[in-house]
Design a protein around this motif. Structure first.
Motif, PDB file in Angstrom:
ATOM      1  N   TYR B  31      29.251 -29.206  58.979  1.00  0.00           N
ATOM      2  CA  TYR B  31      29.305 -27.912  58.310  1.00  0.00           C
ATOM      3  C   TYR B  31      28.121 -27.730  57.384  1.00  0.00           C
ATOM      4  O   TYR B  31      27.794 -28.614  56.589  1.00  0.00           O
ATOM      5  N   SER B  33      26.048 -24.461  54.952  1.00  0.00           N
ATOM      6  CA  SER B  33      26.226 -23.111  54.396  1.00  0.00           C
ATOM      7  C   SER B  33      25.012 -22.731  53.574  1.00  0.00           C
ATOM      8  O   SER B  33      24.292 -23.604  53.079  1.00  0.00           O
ATOM      9  N   TYR B  35      24.153 -20.200  50.200  1.00  0.00           N
ATOM     10  CA  TYR B  35      24.669 -19.399  49.100  1.00  0.00           C
ATOM     11  C   TYR B  35      23.496 -18.796  48.343  1.00  0.00           C
ATOM     12  O   TYR B  35      22.407 -19.355  48.320  1.00  0.00           O
ATOM     13  N   LEU B  45      28.619 -16.718  49.279  1.00  0.00           N
ATOM     14  CA  LEU B  45      28.347 -17.286  50.591  1.00  0.00           C
ATOM     15  C   LEU B  45      27.631 -16.267  51.475  1.00  0.00           C
ATOM     16  O   LEU B  45      28.120 -15.144  51.675  1.00  0.00           O
ATOM     17  N   TYR B  48      27.443 -19.357  57.217  1.00  0.00           N
ATOM     18  CA  TYR B  48      27.826 -20.745  57.345  1.00  0.00           C
ATOM     19  C   TYR B  48      27.915 -21.137  58.807  1.00  0.00           C
ATOM     20  O   TYR B  48      27.936 -20.278  59.698  1.00  0.00           O
ATOM     21  N   VAL B  50      29.739 -24.230  61.464  1.00  0.00           N
ATOM     22  CA  VAL B  50      30.670 -25.358  61.604  1.00  0.00           C
ATOM     23  C   VAL B  50      30.190 -26.354  62.660  1.00  0.00           C
ATOM     24  O   VAL B  50      30.916 -27.284  63.000  1.00  0.00           O
ATOM     25  N   SER B  94      28.702 -30.278  54.540  1.00  0.00           N
ATOM     26  CA  SER B  94      29.990 -30.957  54.399  1.00  0.00           C
ATOM     27  C   SER B  94      30.314 -31.676  55.692  1.00  0.00           C
ATOM     28  O   SER B  94      29.909 -31.255  56.774  1.00  0.00           O
ATOM     29  N   TYR B  98      39.125 -32.726  58.069  1.00  0.00           N
ATOM     30  CA  TYR B  98      40.193 -32.309  57.186  1.00  0.00           C
ATOM     31  C   TYR B  98      39.638 -31.370  56.124  1.00  0.00           C
ATOM     32  O   TYR B  98      38.643 -31.670  55.481  1.00  0.00           O
ATOM     33  N   SER B  99      40.278 -30.257  55.926  1.00  0.00           N
ATOM     34  CA  SER B  99      39.732 -29.251  55.017  1.00  0.00           C
ATOM     35  C   SER B  99      39.637 -29.818  53.616  1.00  0.00           C
ATOM     36  O   SER B  99      40.477 -30.578  53.171  1.00  0.00           O
ATOM     37  N   GLY B 100      38.615 -29.422  52.936  1.00  0.00           N
ATOM     38  CA  GLY B 100      38.452 -29.863  51.569  1.00  0.00           C
ATOM     39  C   GLY B 100      37.489 -31.013  51.414  1.00  0.00           C
ATOM     40  O   GLY B 100      37.459 -31.666  50.390  1.00  0.00           O
ATOM     41  N   ASN B 101      36.693 -31.279  52.438  1.00  0.00           N
ATOM     42  CA  ASN B 101      35.671 -32.308  52.274  1.00  0.00           C
ATOM     43  C   ASN B 101      34.687 -31.923  51.190  1.00  0.00           C
ATOM     44  O   ASN B 101      34.381 -30.755  50.995  1.00  0.00           O
ATOM     45  N   THR B 102      34.183 -32.934  50.514  1.00  0.00           N
ATOM     46  CA  THR B 102      33.179 -32.703  49.484  1.00  0.00           C
ATOM     47  C   THR B 102      31.972 -32.011  50.083  1.00  0.00           C
ATOM     48  O   THR B 102      31.525 -32.358  51.169  1.00  0.00           O
ATOM     49  N   ILE B 103      31.467 -31.046  49.380  1.00  0.00           N
ATOM     50  CA  ILE B 103      30.284 -30.315  49.819  1.00  0.00           C
ATOM     51  C   ILE B 103      29.114 -30.708  48.936  1.00  0.00           C
ATOM     52  O   ILE B 103      29.229 -30.744  47.712  1.00  0.00           O
ATOM     53  N   PHE B 105      25.173 -30.105  47.735  1.00  0.00           N
ATOM     54  CA  PHE B 105      24.219 -29.014  47.613  1.00  0.00           C
ATOM     55  C   PHE B 105      22.793 -29.523  47.530  1.00  0.00           C
ATOM     56  O   PHE B 105      22.535 -30.605  46.981  1.00  0.00           O
TER      57      PHE B 105
END
Lengths: 109, 114
Positions: B31, B33, B35, B45, B48, B50, B94, B98-103, B105
């Motif tokens: 993933y 993105s 911003y 955003l 992005y 995936v 990222s 599983y949703s919520g992986n550390t992103i 920058f």
């Protein structure tokens, strides 16, 4: 889409005082992440909350996820000048992260 | 690991010029993105992705194009720059799953359109 409101927008505290920022959503969140951005820097991941009612601590920082998973908070005990920056909450999912507007914290020594 | 690398760090454009902001990550993240951050507006955003070959629009996609030909790279193109695109741009990546992986920058790209 997911939107979160963060309050307050600004907070000025005396060093040693506590600080809290709140993040509110109109929809149930699967999880929420918190980030800190120092002036002139980039966002840095602090923590992720997933479970209803979850509380996590990192030294002087306490993070909470509401029972209904619609709100979250970050509390800093006894602020220090190193805490200066903007704190963002952001629900995530599918690699997409939507940020709240952030709370800018300034600390007077 | 270099993490997320953005170039250039600073750029001044004239209205109507085109340019590409480069973003590369060496963590094999699926993933990625883009911003933009404006004073008092937080981070918004733009686009992005995936995975390679897959892109989608975010909150503020107008005036920007992206492509994802490889896992590592996710360039952001401004086809005809406008003063409203003056901003700080951040690329993020990222691990997905599983949703919520550390992103993570990048350090940001400061763009001024005059």
């Amino acid at each position: 889409g997911q939107q979160v409101m963060q309050i307050p927008q600004y907070q000025h505290v005396q060093e040693g005082e506590d600080f809290t920022t709140y993040c509110n959503s109109s929809t149930t969140l699967s999880n929420i992440q918190w980030y800190k951005q120092r002036p002139g820097g980039h966002p840095v991941f602090l923590i992720q909350l997933v479970k209803s009612g979850e509380v996590k601590k990192q030294k002087r920082l306490t993070f909470q996820f509401g029972e209904a998973k619609k709100n979250s908070s970050l509390h800093i005990t006894a602020t220090q000048t190193t805490d200066v920056g903007t704190y963002f909450c952001a629900p995530s999912g599918g690699g997409k992260l939507i940020f709240g507007q952030g709370t800018e914290l300034s600390v007077k020594p | 690991n270099a993490g997320v690398t953005q170039t250039p760090k600073f750029q001044v454009l004239k209205t109507g010029q085109s340019m590409t902001l480069q973003c590369a990550q060496d963590m094999n993240h699926e993933y990625m993105s883009w911003y933009r951050q404006d004073p008092g507006m937080g981070l918004r955003l733009i686009h992005y992705s995936v995975g390679a070959g897959i892109t989608d629009q975010g909150e503020v996609p107008n005036g920007y194009n992206v492509s994802r030909s490889t896992t590592e790279d996710f360039p952001l193109r401004l086809l005809s720059a406008a003063p409203s695109q003056t901003s700080v741009y951040f690329c993020a990546s990222s691990g997905g799953g599983y949703s919520g992986n550390t992103i993570y920058f990048g350090e940001g790209s400061w763009l001024t359109v005059v």
